[in-house]
Structure formats: structure tokens, C-alpha cells
Motif scaffolding. Structure first.
Motif, PDB file in Angstrom:
ATOM      1  N   ASP A 117       0.813  -1.217   0.000  1.00  0.00           N
ATOM      2  CA  ASP A 117       0.000   0.000   0.000  1.00  0.00           C
ATOM      3  C   ASP A 117       0.849   1.270   0.000  1.00  0.00           C
ATOM      4  O   ASP A 117       0.319   2.364  -0.200  1.00  0.00           O
ATOM      5  N   TRP A 118       2.153   1.115   0.236  1.00  0.00           N
ATOM      6  CA  TRP A 118       3.002   2.298   0.383  1.00  0.00           C
ATOM      7  C   TRP A 118       3.970   2.480  -0.785  1.00  0.00           C
ATOM      8  O   TRP A 118       4.813   3.365  -0.755  1.00  0.00           O
ATOM      9  N   ASP A 119       3.888   1.671  -1.800  1.00  0.00           N
ATOM     10  CA  ASP A 119       4.762   1.801  -2.970  1.00  0.00           C
ATOM     11  C   ASP A 119       6.230   1.787  -2.555  1.00  0.00           C
ATOM     12  O   ASP A 119       7.014   2.672  -2.909  1.00  0.00           O
ATOM     13  N   ILE A 120       6.589   0.780  -1.769  1.00  0.00           N
ATOM     14  CA  ILE A 120       7.961   0.597  -1.289  1.00  0.00           C
ATOM     15  C   ILE A 120       8.535  -0.657  -1.936  1.00  0.00           C
ATOM     16  O   ILE A 120       7.849  -1.680  -2.042  1.00  0.00           O
ATOM     17  N   CYS A 121       9.775  -0.568  -2.383  1.00  0.00           N
ATOM     18  CA  CYS A 121      10.390  -1.731  -3.019  1.00  0.00           C
ATOM     19  C   CYS A 121      11.879  -1.752  -2.698  1.00  0.00           C
ATOM     20  O   CYS A 121      12.381  -0.898  -1.962  1.00  0.00           O
ATOM     21  N   SER A 122      12.583  -2.734  -3.240  1.00  0.00           N
ATOM     22  CA  SER A 122      14.043  -2.772  -3.172  1.00  0.00           C
ATOM     23  C   SER A 122      14.543  -3.181  -4.550  1.00  0.00           C
ATOM     24  O   SER A 122      13.813  -3.822  -5.321  1.00  0.00           O
ATOM     25  N   PRO A 123      15.769  -2.833  -4.918  1.00  0.00           N
ATOM     26  CA  PRO A 123      16.258  -3.164  -6.255  1.00  0.00           C
ATOM     27  C   PRO A 123      16.401  -4.672  -6.446  1.00  0.00           C
ATOM     28  O   PRO A 123      16.630  -5.419  -5.495  1.00  0.00           O
ATOM     29  N   LEU A 124      16.272  -5.110  -7.682  1.00  0.00           N
ATOM     30  CA  LEU A 124      16.561  -6.505  -8.010  1.00  0.00           C
ATOM     31  C   LEU A 124      18.032  -6.785  -7.719  1.00  0.00           C
ATOM     32  O   LEU A 124      18.886  -5.885  -7.845  1.00  0.00           O
ATOM     33  N   TYR A 125      18.328  -8.014  -7.318  1.00  0.00           N
ATOM     34  CA  TYR A 125      19.715  -8.351  -6.986  1.00  0.00           C
ATOM     35  C   TYR A 125      19.995  -9.813  -7.295  1.00  0.00           C
ATOM     36  O   TYR A 125      19.075 -10.625  -7.424  1.00  0.00           O
ATOM     37  N   LEU A 126      21.282 -10.110  -7.403  1.00  0.00           N
ATOM     38  CA  LEU A 126      21.724 -11.484  -7.643  1.00  0.00           C
ATOM     39  C   LEU A 126      22.825 -11.822  -6.653  1.00  0.00           C
ATOM     40  O   LEU A 126      23.779 -11.058  -6.481  1.00  0.00           O
ATOM     41  N   VAL A 127      22.676 -12.964  -5.989  1.00  0.00           N
ATOM     42  CA  VAL A 127      23.682 -13.456  -5.052  1.00  0.00           C
ATOM     43  C   VAL A 127      24.730 -14.252  -5.814  1.00  0.00           C
ATOM     44  O   VAL A 127      24.384 -15.136  -6.613  1.00  0.00           O
ATOM     45  N   ILE A 128      25.995 -13.924  -5.595  1.00  0.00           N
ATOM     46  CA  ILE A 128      27.098 -14.666  -6.220  1.00  0.00           C
ATOM     47  C   ILE A 128      27.878 -15.362  -5.109  1.00  0.00           C
ATOM     48  O   ILE A 128      28.555 -14.709  -4.310  1.00  0.00           O
ATOM     49  N   PRO A 253      10.952  11.429   0.791  1.00  0.00           N
ATOM     50  CA  PRO A 253      10.133  10.243   1.094  1.00  0.00           C
ATOM     51  C   PRO A 253       8.917  10.629   1.927  1.00  0.00           C
ATOM     52  O   PRO A 253       8.999  11.509   2.793  1.00  0.00           O
ATOM     53  N   SER A 254       7.816   9.991   1.653  1.00  0.00           N
ATOM     54  CA  SER A 254       6.610  10.209   2.456  1.00  0.00           C
ATOM     55  C   SER A 254       6.875   9.802   3.902  1.00  0.00           C
ATOM     56  O   SER A 254       7.356   8.696   4.166  1.00  0.00           O
ATOM     57  N   SER A 255       6.569  10.706   4.831  1.00  0.00           N
ATOM     58  CA  SER A 255       6.811  10.395   6.244  1.00  0.00           C
ATOM     59  C   SER A 255       5.964   9.216   6.700  1.00  0.00           C
ATOM     60  O   SER A 255       6.390   8.407   7.531  1.00  0.00           O
ATOM     61  N   GLU A 256       4.759   9.088   6.123  1.00  0.00           N
ATOM     62  CA  GLU A 256       3.895   7.962   6.474  1.00  0.00           C
ATOM     63  C   GLU A 256       4.478   6.652   5.961  1.00  0.00           C
ATOM     64  O   GLU A 256       4.438   5.621   6.646  1.00  0.00           O
ATOM     65  N   ALA A 257       5.039   6.680   4.743  1.00  0.00           N
ATOM     66  CA  ALA A 257       5.634   5.475   4.178  1.00  0.00           C
ATOM     67  C   ALA A 257       6.872   5.056   4.969  1.00  0.00           C
ATOM     68  O   ALA A 257       7.082   3.867   5.236  1.00  0.00           O
ATOM     69  N   ILE A 282      14.232   8.489  -9.614  1.00  0.00           N
ATOM     70  CA  ILE A 282      13.912   9.701 -10.372  1.00  0.00           C
ATOM     71  C   ILE A 282      12.825   9.432 -11.409  1.00  0.00           C
ATOM     72  O   ILE A 282      12.155  10.364 -11.867  1.00  0.00           O
ATOM     73  N   HIS A 283      12.634   8.185 -11.787  1.00  0.00           N
ATOM     74  CA  HIS A 283      11.666   7.853 -12.833  1.00  0.00           C
ATOM     75  C   HIS A 283      10.281   7.551 -12.278  1.00  0.00           C
ATOM     76  O   HIS A 283       9.275   7.980 -12.843  1.00  0.00           O
ATOM     77  N   THR A 284      10.227   6.827 -11.161  1.00  0.00           N
ATOM     78  CA  THR A 284       8.923   6.391 -10.629  1.00  0.00           C
ATOM     79  C   THR A 284       8.561   7.052  -9.304  1.00  0.00           C
ATOM     80  O   THR A 284       7.427   6.928  -8.854  1.00  0.00           O
ATOM     81  N   HIS A 285       9.527   7.729  -8.669  1.00  0.00           N
ATOM     82  CA  HIS A 285       9.358   8.330  -7.335  1.00  0.00           C
ATOM     83  C   HIS A 285       9.049   7.269  -6.281  1.00  0.00           C
ATOM     84  O   HIS A 285       8.538   7.578  -5.201  1.00  0.00           O
ATOM     85  N   THR A 286       9.366   6.012  -6.589  1.00  0.00           N
ATOM     86  CA  THR A 286       9.157   4.913  -5.647  1.00  0.00           C
ATOM     87  C   THR A 286      10.201   4.964  -4.535  1.00  0.00           C
ATOM     88  O   THR A 286      11.387   5.195  -4.792  1.00  0.00           O
ATOM     89  N   LEU A 287       9.759   4.750  -3.308  1.00  0.00           N
ATOM     90  CA  LEU A 287      10.677   4.662  -2.170  1.00  0.00           C
ATOM     91  C   LEU A 287      11.390   3.310  -2.245  1.00  0.00           C
ATOM     92  O   LEU A 287      10.755   2.256  -2.217  1.00  0.00           O
ATOM     93  N   THR A 288      12.718   3.343  -2.368  1.00  0.00           N
ATOM     94  CA  THR A 288      13.493   2.136  -2.637  1.00  0.00           C
ATOM     95  C   THR A 288      14.489   1.884  -1.518  1.00  0.00           C
ATOM     96  O   THR A 288      15.322   2.738  -1.216  1.00  0.00           O
ATOM     97  N   VAL A 289      14.403   0.714  -0.888  1.00  0.00           N
ATOM     98  CA  VAL A 289      15.283   0.348   0.222  1.00  0.00           C
ATOM     99  C   VAL A 289      16.528  -0.312  -0.352  1.00  0.00           C
ATOM    100  O   VAL A 289      16.433  -1.317  -1.064  1.00  0.00           O
ATOM    101  N   ILE A 290      17.717   0.238  -0.044  1.00  0.00           N
ATOM    102  CA  ILE A 290      18.933  -0.321  -0.637  1.00  0.00           C
ATOM    103  C   ILE A 290      19.876  -0.961   0.384  1.00  0.00           C
ATOM    104  O   ILE A 290      20.784  -1.691   0.006  1.00  0.00           O
TER     105      ILE A 290
END
Length: 340
Positions: A117-128, A253-257, A282-290
Motif C-alpha cells: 500500500d506504500w509503494d515501497i520496493c528494493s532493487p533486483l539483486y543477484l547473489v554470487i 520520502p513520504s513520512s507515512e511510508a 527519479i523515474h517512478t518516485h518509488t521509495l526504494t530500500v537499498i
């Protein structure tokens, strides 16, 4: 809270960065005694402690290959097990999983399910896990939809080496990786990093410099090696953070998010003292956890001393009001074991 004894178990570097001496004076003014724990001496002679605040990252990491560190960790755990009424901030298993980016990135990747509901994601990643042939790594990236550029980070999320990272721009650059490591999609975010510092049920957002934008897709640019400390500290001044183009300011970032993210992570981790690095695409304004960090430096948080003491007090007050059957209280909102 009169008569409470709080043990602190920190490395010399962490002790100085936190300014533990000043915190001890601050606590003394509120009737709380701060005791510095010496891990080379029996803990039983230094106690009792109502609560132990610690960052045993060095010891946990070194215990993987060093018998002396293994013994120190075993002694600490034996003391905690023998004194179940002593509160531990934070549980060792929770801390251990955040020292492993393989584990912490899995936690991050699942956040979108509980925080949809908060449009929060994290980047795709690959474990090596180990050095393999580059075509197979490239195929795995393609299969999972992970595109260049990539950030390469060490598996161990502690120590000076954990801050040594690289930006990889093409399949040829994959020759520069040193497994075990994580390859994480780079998300353009306008060279702004938001560090969320968590102290119990309080959190604080601090803006820091970060990596500039790079064109999406593979290119013939050589791998860029950098130290994240030199890029994202308050005093950082790096060519990597200077934007090449003019761009409108991103919304914060949204304080609520952010509040929802902190609440969810406290439940998931069972921890009270941690930091979360977030960016805004910058493209989607999505809050992204890195990234998620154990007991960070809290630079730029002027209320840190009062917030930490307030949390210590609330945890001990809750323990005192719990039923006699309750034998252990942790820093997070949900109970977690203290064993490894």
C-alpha cells in the motif's frame, strides 16, 4: 528508573563515534549508571546489568575464523543465558542476519509484499556465492531481469571491506567482481540518499549525498571502484556525487511510508537499533530500500542520547510490569531468541 545499570559493549571505534563518555554523563543525570563491559574479563564480575547495549559485529564476524573470538562470543552468550532477566539490545541472531547481505537483501526483497500500500520496493539483486564462468552470471542476470549498471557489494556487511563497492556497466565488467558478493541493480536517484535512523519506536530521517545518475543499459565504461563512506558521509565531497545534468528536486520520502517501513522492519528484525538506507527513484518516485545497517552512527540525530535513554527506560519499565513468567524482553516489538 533509579539504580538501573546499563552495560555497553562496543568496539573502541564505535565507543568514540557514539561519544559514550558523554552519554554516560547524560545518563548519570537521570539516575542511570552506564558500565563499559570488558569482554576480556568475566562478565559475572562486572554485572549485574539490567540491560546490555552492544554492537558485537567485530566479534561475530571474526568468530567465523578466529578461535579467540569464538570463545569471547561463547562467554558472552553464556552470561546472557545465565541471566535471563538481563535485556539484550539487540538479539544476537537478528544482528547476525544483518551482517550477511545475502540474508538482509532477502528481507528487503520481501518488503513490497507487506508494504504494497506504500509503494515501497528494493532493487533486483543477484547473489554470487563463488567465482564461476561469466556467461553463467550474465545469463542469471538476464533471467532475473537485472540490467546494467550494477552495484557490487561484499557479502559481509561489516568492516572496512564492506564499504568497498563497485559500479559495473557491462558484461565485461563482471570480471571485476570478487565473490561472495551481491550484484544489485543501480537505481538513479538524483544523488540523494535518505538515511533512516531507528531508536526503538522513534526514527529520524537525515539526507546525505549519494551516487549521481548513470545512463541505463550496458556501456563500455570501465568499472568504477568506490568507498561508500567517502561518498555518503555528511562531509563527503566526491566527483561521483556531482550530477552531470540539471534535474528538478525529487520529492522527499513520504513520512507515512517511512513510518510504515520502520514498523515493518522492527517486526521482521526484532531489533530496536538499526538504520535503513532509502532512495527515491527519479523515474517512478518509488521509495526504494537499498541497505539495512546495524546500530549505525546516528550522525545528524541531535536527539539520539535522549531517544536511546527513553527507549532503555521503556524496555525496562515494560519488563518490570510483565508477569513473573516472562523471562526475556528484547529490543524489538516481537520476542526473539538471544542464542546464536
Amino acid at each position: 528508573m533509579s539504580g538501573r545499570r546499563v552495560g555497553f559493549c562496543l568496539s573502541d571505534k564505535k565507543r568514540r563515534r557514539m561519544n559514550l563518555d558523554a552519554f554516560a554523563v547524560f545518563c548519570e543525570g537521570h539516575g542511570v549508571e552506564v558500565v563499559e563491559i570488558d569482554l576480556t574479563q568475566p562478565l559475572a564480575h562486572q554485572g549485574p546489568f539490567d540491560i546490555i547495549v552492544h554492537k558485537l559485529s567485530d566479534v561475530i564476524v571474526d568468530a567465523e575464523h578466529d578461535s579467540q573470538s569464538q570463545q569471547v562470543l561463547a562467554n558472552f552468550q553464556s552470561y546472557v543465558s545465565a541471566h535471563p532477566s538481563t535485556v539484550l539490545l539487540d538479539p544476537l541472531p537478528a544482528m547476525k542476519q544483518l551482517l550477511d547481505r545475502f540474508a538482509s537483501y532477502h528481507i528487503m526483497s520481501e518488503l513490497h509484499k507487506t508494504l504494497r500500500d506504500w509503494d515501497i520496493c528494493s532493487p533486483l539483486y543477484l547473489v554470487i556465492h563463488s567465482a564461476g564462468d561469466l556467461p553463467s552470471i550474465q545469463q542469471a542476470l538476464m533471467t532475473q531481469g537485472i540490467s546494467f549498471p550494477l552495484i557490487c557489494k561484499t557479502r559481509v556487511a561489516h568492516g572496512s571491506l564492506s564499504h568497498e563497492m563497485s559500479l559495473i556497466f557491462s558484461a565485461g565488467g563482471l570480471a571485476d567482481i570478487r565473490p561472495p558478493c551481491v550484484l544489485q541493480s543501480f537505481v538513479n536517484h538524483g544523488a540523494v540518499l535518505h538515511k533512516v535512523f531507528v531508536v526503538g519506536d522513534r526514527h529520524f530521517c537525515v539526507e546525505r549525498p549519494s551516487l549521481k545518475n548513470f545512463p541505463s543499459g550496458p556501456c563500455d565504461r570501465k568499472t568504477i571502484f568506490f568507498n561508500s563512506h567517502q561518498v555518503s558521509k555528511p562531509e563527503s565531497n566526491s566527483d561521483l556525487t556531482a550530477l552531470d545534468e540539471q534535474m528538478p528536486c525529487l520529492p522527499p520520502p513520504s513520512s507515512e511510508a517511512v513510518a510504515a517501513l520502520v514498523r515493518e522492519l522492527r517486526v521482521q528484525l526484532g531489533m530496536a537499533l538499526f538504520g535503513v538506507d532509502v532512495i527515491v527513484s527519479i523515474h517512478t518516485h518509488t521509495l526504494t530500500v537499498i541497505d539495512i545497517n546495524i546500530f549505525p552512527g546516528y550522525e545528524g540525530v541531535p536527539q539520539f542520547f535522549s531517544s536511546l535513554l527513553s527507549h532503555i527506560k521503556s524496555v525496562l519499565d515494560k519488563q518490570a510490569s510483565d508477569s513473573p513468567e516472562s523471562t526475556q524482553t528484547t529490543g524489538g516489538p516481537s520476542a526473539a531468541p538471544t542464542g546464536l
